[in-house]
Design an enzyme around this catalytic site. Structure first.
Site, PDB file in Angstrom:
ATOM      1  CD  GLU A   1      93.649  34.178   9.393  1.00 23.02           C
ATOM      2  OE1 GLU A   1      93.469  33.380  10.340  1.00 23.02           O
ATOM      3  OE2 GLU A   1      93.370  35.384   9.452  1.00 23.02           O
TER       4      GLU A   1
ATOM      5  CD  GLU B   1      70.674  30.626   6.692  1.00 26.22           C
ATOM      6  OE1 GLU B   1      69.813  30.418   7.561  1.00 26.22           O
ATOM      7  OE2 GLU B   1      71.575  31.475   6.810  1.00 26.22           O
TER       8      GLU B   1
END
Length: 355
Positions: A131, A162
Protein backbone atom coordinates in the site's frame (compact mmCIF):
# COMPACT_ATOMS: atom_id res chain seq x y z
CA UNK A 1 -19.56 -36.50 37.36
CA UNK A 2 -16.75 -38.63 38.67
CA UNK A 3 -13.53 -37.10 39.89
CA UNK A 4 -11.29 -39.75 38.37
CA UNK A 5 -12.24 -38.88 34.79
CA UNK A 6 -12.87 -35.11 34.47
CA UNK A 7 -14.90 -33.91 31.50
CA UNK A 8 -13.01 -32.27 28.66
CA UNK A 9 -13.45 -28.49 28.39
CA UNK A 10 -15.99 -28.89 25.57
CA UNK A 11 -18.28 -31.31 27.42
CA UNK A 12 -21.67 -29.63 27.96
CA UNK A 13 -22.33 -28.64 31.58
CA UNK A 14 -23.75 -31.48 33.63
CA UNK A 15 -22.82 -34.20 31.11
CA UNK A 16 -20.83 -37.30 31.92
CA UNK A 17 -17.50 -37.66 30.15
CA UNK A 18 -17.10 -40.17 27.32
CA UNK A 19 -15.03 -42.94 28.85
CA UNK A 20 -13.65 -43.85 25.41
CA UNK A 21 -12.29 -40.35 24.88
CA UNK A 22 -9.20 -39.44 26.91
CA UNK A 23 -9.42 -36.07 28.61
CA UNK A 24 -6.51 -33.77 29.37
CA UNK A 25 -5.63 -35.60 32.59
CA UNK A 26 -5.49 -38.97 30.84
CA UNK A 27 -3.38 -37.56 27.98
CA UNK A 28 -0.79 -36.40 30.55
CA UNK A 29 -0.35 -39.97 31.82
CA UNK A 30 1.41 -41.19 28.66
CA UNK A 31 4.65 -42.94 29.69
CA UNK A 32 7.57 -40.53 29.53
CA UNK A 33 9.88 -43.32 28.40
CA UNK A 34 7.82 -43.76 25.23
CA UNK A 35 8.01 -40.06 24.40
CA UNK A 36 11.69 -39.95 25.21
CA UNK A 37 12.32 -42.84 22.82
CA UNK A 38 10.87 -40.89 19.91
CA UNK A 39 12.80 -37.67 19.10
CA UNK A 40 9.90 -36.31 17.04
CA UNK A 41 7.52 -36.72 19.98
CA UNK A 42 10.00 -34.95 22.23
CA UNK A 43 10.14 -31.99 19.86
CA UNK A 44 6.39 -31.76 19.89
CA UNK A 45 6.38 -31.94 23.67
CA UNK A 46 8.74 -28.96 23.78
CA UNK A 47 6.62 -27.02 21.29
CA UNK A 48 3.43 -27.84 23.17
CA UNK A 49 5.03 -26.59 26.38
CA UNK A 50 6.00 -23.36 24.61
CA UNK A 51 2.45 -22.87 23.33
CA UNK A 52 1.08 -23.50 26.81
CA UNK A 53 3.02 -20.47 28.06
CA UNK A 54 1.65 -18.04 25.42
CA UNK A 55 -1.30 -15.82 26.23
CA UNK A 56 -2.34 -15.85 22.56
CA UNK A 57 -2.74 -19.65 22.83
CA UNK A 58 -4.60 -19.72 26.15
CA UNK A 59 -7.89 -21.62 26.37
CA UNK A 60 -10.84 -19.64 27.72
CA UNK A 61 -13.18 -22.00 29.48
CA UNK A 62 -15.92 -19.35 29.72
CA UNK A 63 -16.22 -19.48 25.92
CA UNK A 64 -16.33 -23.27 25.67
CA UNK A 65 -20.05 -23.23 24.74
CA UNK A 66 -19.87 -20.23 22.39
CA UNK A 67 -20.94 -22.33 19.40
CA UNK A 68 -24.33 -22.85 21.08
CA UNK A 69 -25.06 -19.13 21.47
CA UNK A 70 -27.23 -17.03 19.12
CA UNK A 71 -25.24 -15.44 16.29
CA UNK A 72 -25.91 -11.91 17.52
CA UNK A 73 -24.56 -12.76 20.97
CA UNK A 74 -21.40 -14.28 19.47
CA UNK A 75 -20.96 -11.16 17.33
CA UNK A 76 -21.35 -8.95 20.42
CA UNK A 77 -18.73 -10.98 22.29
CA UNK A 78 -16.32 -10.80 19.37
CA UNK A 79 -16.85 -7.07 18.94
CA UNK A 80 -16.16 -6.58 22.64
CA UNK A 81 -12.93 -8.56 22.29
CA UNK A 82 -11.82 -6.46 19.32
CA UNK A 83 -12.46 -3.23 21.22
CA UNK A 84 -9.66 -4.09 23.66
CA UNK A 85 -6.96 -4.10 20.97
CA UNK A 86 -6.39 -0.32 20.70
CA UNK A 87 -5.79 -0.17 24.45
CA UNK A 88 -3.15 -2.89 24.15
CA UNK A 89 -1.50 -0.95 21.31
CA UNK A 90 -1.60 2.26 23.35
CA UNK A 91 0.47 0.60 26.07
CA UNK A 92 3.29 0.19 23.53
CA UNK A 93 3.22 3.69 21.99
CA UNK A 94 6.59 4.78 23.47
CA UNK A 95 8.26 1.71 21.98
CA UNK A 96 6.45 2.21 18.66
CA UNK A 97 7.47 5.89 18.47
CA UNK A 98 11.11 5.08 19.23
CA UNK A 99 11.13 2.47 16.47
CA UNK A 100 9.58 4.91 13.98
CA UNK A 101 12.20 7.58 14.65
CA UNK A 102 14.98 5.02 14.17
CA UNK A 103 13.39 3.70 10.95
CA UNK A 104 12.95 7.21 9.53
CA UNK A 105 16.58 8.04 10.27
CA UNK A 106 17.75 5.01 8.28
CA UNK A 107 15.33 5.58 5.42
CA UNK A 108 16.35 9.25 5.17
CA UNK A 109 19.80 8.09 4.15
CA UNK A 110 18.52 5.62 1.58
CA UNK A 111 17.57 2.59 3.65
CA UNK A 112 14.57 0.34 3.14
CA UNK A 113 11.80 -0.92 5.41
CA UNK A 114 11.52 -4.71 5.23
CA UNK A 115 8.82 -6.75 6.96
CA UNK A 116 9.39 -10.46 7.65
CA UNK A 117 6.85 -12.93 8.96
CA UNK A 118 4.96 -16.16 8.35
CA UNK A 119 1.26 -16.87 7.85
CA UNK A 120 -1.07 -14.08 8.92
CA UNK A 121 1.81 -11.98 10.25
CA UNK A 122 3.67 -12.26 6.95
CA UNK A 123 0.56 -11.35 5.00
CA UNK A 124 0.09 -8.25 7.14
CA UNK A 125 3.61 -7.16 6.26
CA UNK A 126 3.11 -7.73 2.54
CA UNK A 127 -0.20 -5.86 2.66
CA UNK A 128 1.28 -2.82 4.40
CA UNK A 129 4.25 -2.75 2.02
CA UNK A 130 2.03 -3.04 -1.07
CA UNK A 131 0.00 0.00 0.00
CA UNK A 132 3.00 2.33 0.29
CA UNK A 133 3.72 3.00 -3.43
CA UNK A 134 0.25 4.37 -4.31
CA UNK A 135 -0.13 6.19 -0.99
CA UNK A 136 3.34 7.69 -0.57
CA UNK A 137 4.95 7.24 -3.99
CA UNK A 138 7.68 5.09 -2.47
CA UNK A 139 10.30 3.74 -4.84
CA UNK A 140 10.13 0.08 -5.91
CA UNK A 141 11.47 -2.06 -3.08
CA UNK A 142 11.67 0.83 -0.61
CA UNK A 143 9.07 -0.91 1.56
CA UNK A 144 8.94 -4.68 1.06
CA UNK A 145 7.15 -7.59 2.71
CA UNK A 146 8.96 -10.92 3.00
CA UNK A 147 6.68 -13.85 3.77
CA UNK A 148 7.83 -17.35 4.66
CA UNK A 149 7.30 -19.57 1.64
CA UNK A 150 7.39 -16.75 -0.90
CA UNK A 151 4.53 -15.16 -2.86
CA UNK A 152 2.52 -18.40 -2.99
CA UNK A 153 2.18 -18.21 0.79
CA UNK A 154 -0.03 -15.13 0.41
CA UNK A 155 -2.92 -17.37 -0.66
CA UNK A 156 -1.76 -20.89 0.19
CA UNK A 157 -0.24 -22.55 3.21
CA UNK A 158 3.41 -23.42 2.62
CA UNK A 159 4.12 -26.22 5.07
CA UNK A 160 7.25 -25.90 7.18
CA UNK A 161 8.29 -22.51 5.83
CA UNK A 162 7.76 -20.73 9.14
CA UNK A 163 10.10 -23.17 10.90
CA UNK A 164 13.17 -22.15 8.90
CA UNK A 165 15.35 -19.28 10.13
CA UNK A 166 17.77 -20.20 7.33
CA UNK A 167 15.07 -19.44 4.75
CA UNK A 168 14.56 -16.02 6.32
CA UNK A 169 18.28 -15.28 6.09
CA UNK A 170 18.36 -16.40 2.45
CA UNK A 171 15.34 -14.23 1.57
CA UNK A 172 16.97 -11.16 3.14
CA UNK A 173 20.30 -11.86 1.46
CA UNK A 174 18.47 -12.05 -1.87
CA UNK A 175 17.39 -8.45 -1.25
CA UNK A 176 21.02 -7.39 -0.67
CA UNK A 177 20.38 -6.32 2.91
CA UNK A 178 22.47 -3.34 4.06
CA UNK A 179 23.20 -1.56 7.33
CA UNK A 180 20.86 1.29 6.31
CA UNK A 181 17.87 -1.06 6.10
CA UNK A 182 15.34 -1.91 8.79
CA UNK A 183 13.92 -5.40 9.28
CA UNK A 184 10.67 -5.73 11.22
CA UNK A 185 10.03 -9.29 12.35
CA UNK A 186 6.32 -9.98 12.88
CA UNK A 187 4.99 -12.93 14.89
CA UNK A 188 1.94 -13.16 17.13
CA UNK A 189 3.58 -15.79 19.32
CA UNK A 190 6.96 -14.05 19.24
CA UNK A 191 8.66 -17.43 18.76
CA UNK A 192 8.20 -18.13 15.01
CA UNK A 193 11.65 -19.26 13.78
CA UNK A 194 11.31 -17.43 10.43
CA UNK A 195 10.62 -14.06 12.09
CA UNK A 196 13.20 -14.51 14.84
CA UNK A 197 15.74 -15.75 12.30
CA UNK A 198 15.12 -12.72 10.08
CA UNK A 199 15.81 -10.34 12.95
CA UNK A 200 18.88 -12.21 14.15
CA UNK A 201 20.33 -12.34 10.63
CA UNK A 202 19.58 -8.65 10.05
CA UNK A 203 21.55 -7.72 13.17
CA UNK A 204 24.59 -9.56 11.84
CA UNK A 205 24.38 -7.29 8.78
CA UNK A 206 24.16 -4.14 10.91
CA UNK A 207 20.56 -3.42 9.92
CA UNK A 208 18.10 -1.87 12.36
CA UNK A 209 15.75 -4.48 13.83
CA UNK A 210 12.24 -4.31 15.25
CA UNK A 211 10.37 -7.26 16.77
CA UNK A 212 6.56 -7.08 16.80
CA UNK A 213 4.79 -9.76 18.82
CA UNK A 214 1.65 -10.22 20.90
CA UNK A 215 3.19 -11.99 23.90
CA UNK A 216 5.23 -10.56 26.73
CA UNK A 217 8.83 -11.68 27.12
CA UNK A 218 9.01 -12.98 23.56
CA UNK A 219 12.14 -14.30 21.87
CA UNK A 220 11.43 -11.98 18.93
CA UNK A 221 11.41 -8.81 21.02
CA UNK A 222 14.54 -9.96 22.84
CA UNK A 223 16.35 -10.52 19.54
CA UNK A 224 15.50 -7.04 18.19
CA UNK A 225 16.84 -3.62 19.09
CA UNK A 226 13.27 -2.34 19.33
CA UNK A 227 10.83 -4.81 20.90
CA UNK A 228 7.11 -4.08 20.55
CA UNK A 229 4.89 -6.49 22.49
CA UNK A 230 1.19 -5.79 22.09
CA UNK A 231 -0.38 -8.21 24.57
CA UNK A 232 -3.95 -8.68 23.36
CA UNK A 233 -4.66 -11.75 25.50
CA UNK A 234 -6.34 -15.04 24.58
CA UNK A 235 -8.29 -15.19 21.33
CA UNK A 236 -12.01 -15.82 20.93
CA UNK A 237 -11.06 -19.05 19.14
CA UNK A 238 -8.16 -20.65 20.95
CA UNK A 239 -4.91 -19.90 19.14
CA UNK A 240 -6.55 -18.17 16.15
CA UNK A 241 -4.12 -15.25 15.99
CA UNK A 242 -5.67 -13.90 12.80
CA UNK A 243 -8.18 -12.28 15.18
CA UNK A 244 -7.04 -9.83 17.90
CA UNK A 245 -3.35 -10.43 17.26
CA UNK A 246 -3.81 -9.83 13.53
CA UNK A 247 -5.75 -6.64 14.22
CA UNK A 248 -3.01 -5.43 16.57
CA UNK A 249 -0.34 -6.15 13.96
CA UNK A 250 -2.26 -4.19 11.33
CA UNK A 251 -2.64 -1.21 13.68
CA UNK A 252 1.06 -1.16 14.55
CA UNK A 253 2.19 -1.58 10.94
CA UNK A 254 -0.13 1.28 9.96
CA UNK A 255 1.75 3.42 12.46
CA UNK A 256 5.22 2.25 11.47
CA UNK A 257 4.76 3.01 7.78
CA UNK A 258 2.50 6.08 8.01
CA UNK A 259 4.43 7.93 10.72
CA UNK A 260 7.73 7.07 9.07
CA UNK A 261 6.45 8.61 5.84
CA UNK A 262 5.31 11.70 7.75
CA UNK A 263 8.80 12.03 9.19
CA UNK A 264 10.25 11.66 5.68
CA UNK A 265 8.15 14.55 4.37
CA UNK A 266 5.72 12.42 2.38
CA UNK A 267 2.80 14.44 3.73
CA UNK A 268 1.89 18.11 4.12
CA UNK A 269 -0.20 18.36 7.25
CA UNK A 270 -2.59 15.44 6.89
CA UNK A 271 -2.55 15.50 3.09
CA UNK A 272 -0.91 12.75 1.02
CA UNK A 273 1.13 15.09 -1.18
CA UNK A 274 3.36 12.29 -2.51
CA UNK A 275 0.33 10.44 -3.81
CA UNK A 276 0.93 8.50 -7.04
CA UNK A 277 -2.04 9.18 -9.33
CA UNK A 278 -2.18 5.81 -11.09
CA UNK A 279 -5.93 5.65 -11.77
CA UNK A 280 -8.94 7.92 -12.27
CA UNK A 281 -9.85 7.99 -8.58
CA UNK A 282 -6.33 8.96 -7.55
CA UNK A 283 -6.11 11.59 -10.28
CA UNK A 284 -9.28 13.15 -8.92
CA UNK A 285 -7.89 12.89 -5.39
CA UNK A 286 -4.64 14.59 -6.43
CA UNK A 287 -6.58 17.60 -7.68
CA UNK A 288 -8.59 17.69 -4.47
CA UNK A 289 -5.39 17.57 -2.40
CA UNK A 290 -3.91 20.52 -4.31
CA UNK A 291 -7.17 22.42 -3.80
CA UNK A 292 -7.22 21.68 -0.06
CA UNK A 293 -3.58 22.72 0.35
CA UNK A 294 -3.75 25.90 -1.70
CA UNK A 295 -7.35 27.04 -2.08
CA UNK A 296 -6.54 27.71 -5.73
CA UNK A 297 -9.24 27.64 -8.45
CA UNK A 298 -9.55 24.64 -10.74
CA UNK A 299 -7.87 26.25 -13.74
CA UNK A 300 -4.80 27.20 -11.69
CA UNK A 301 -4.62 23.67 -10.28
CA UNK A 302 -4.71 22.15 -13.76
CA UNK A 303 -1.96 24.52 -14.91
CA UNK A 304 0.20 23.69 -11.90
CA UNK A 305 -0.19 19.93 -12.33
CA UNK A 306 0.59 20.20 -16.05
CA UNK A 307 3.76 22.17 -15.24
CA UNK A 308 4.96 19.52 -12.77
CA UNK A 309 4.05 16.33 -14.67
CA UNK A 310 1.19 15.68 -12.29
CA UNK A 311 3.30 15.70 -9.14
CA UNK A 312 1.07 16.93 -6.34
CA UNK A 313 3.81 18.18 -4.03
CA UNK A 314 5.54 20.20 -6.76
CA UNK A 315 2.19 21.60 -7.96
CA UNK A 316 1.43 22.86 -4.46
CA UNK A 317 4.85 24.47 -4.28
CA UNK A 318 4.35 26.34 -7.55
CA UNK A 319 1.09 27.75 -6.23
CA UNK A 320 2.03 28.54 -2.63
CA UNK A 321 5.66 29.39 -3.34
CA UNK A 322 4.94 31.34 -6.54
CA UNK A 323 7.68 29.54 -8.46
CA UNK A 324 7.90 27.82 -11.85
CA UNK A 325 7.76 24.05 -12.20
CA UNK A 326 11.52 23.46 -12.63
CA UNK A 327 12.27 25.71 -9.66
CA UNK A 328 9.77 23.77 -7.57
CA UNK A 329 11.50 20.52 -8.47
CA UNK A 330 14.91 21.95 -7.53
CA UNK A 331 13.70 23.32 -4.21
CA UNK A 332 12.12 19.99 -3.32
CA UNK A 333 15.30 18.13 -4.20
CA UNK A 334 17.35 20.51 -2.07
CA UNK A 335 14.88 20.02 0.79
CA UNK A 336 14.97 16.20 0.52
CA UNK A 337 11.31 16.17 -0.43
CA UNK A 338 10.02 18.14 2.57
CA UNK A 339 7.41 20.58 1.24
CA UNK A 340 7.47 22.90 4.27
CA UNK A 341 11.23 23.27 3.97
CA UNK A 342 10.91 23.94 0.23
CA UNK A 343 8.26 26.59 0.88
CA UNK A 344 10.56 28.25 3.41
CA UNK A 345 13.39 28.20 0.83
CA UNK A 346 11.11 29.73 -1.81
CA UNK A 347 10.15 32.50 0.62
CA UNK A 348 13.81 33.14 1.40
CA UNK A 349 14.62 33.36 -2.32
CA UNK A 350 11.86 35.91 -2.79
CA UNK A 351 13.13 37.98 0.14
CA UNK A 352 16.65 38.04 -1.30
CA UNK A 353 15.25 39.07 -4.67
CA UNK A 354 13.29 41.92 -3.12
CA UNK A 355 16.27 43.17 -1.15
Amino acid sequence: MTTSQPATPLDPPGSEPDASRPGPARAETAPRSEAASRPEASRYDVLRHQLDTLTTEAFRSELAQIDQLPTLEIAEIMNGEDSTVPTAVAAQLPQIAAAIDAIAERMARGGRLLYAGAGTAGRMGVLDASECPPTFNTAPGQVTGVIAGGPDAMVNSVEGAEDSPEMAAADLDALNLTADDTVVGISASGRTPFAVGAVEHARTRGALTVGLSCNEGSALAAAAEHGIEVVVGPELLTGSTRLKAGTAQKLVLNMLSTLTMIRLGKTYGNLMVDLRASNEKLRARSRRIVALATGAPDDAIETALAATDGEVKAAILTLLGDVEGPTAQRLLADSHGHLRAALAAAAADRSEGDA
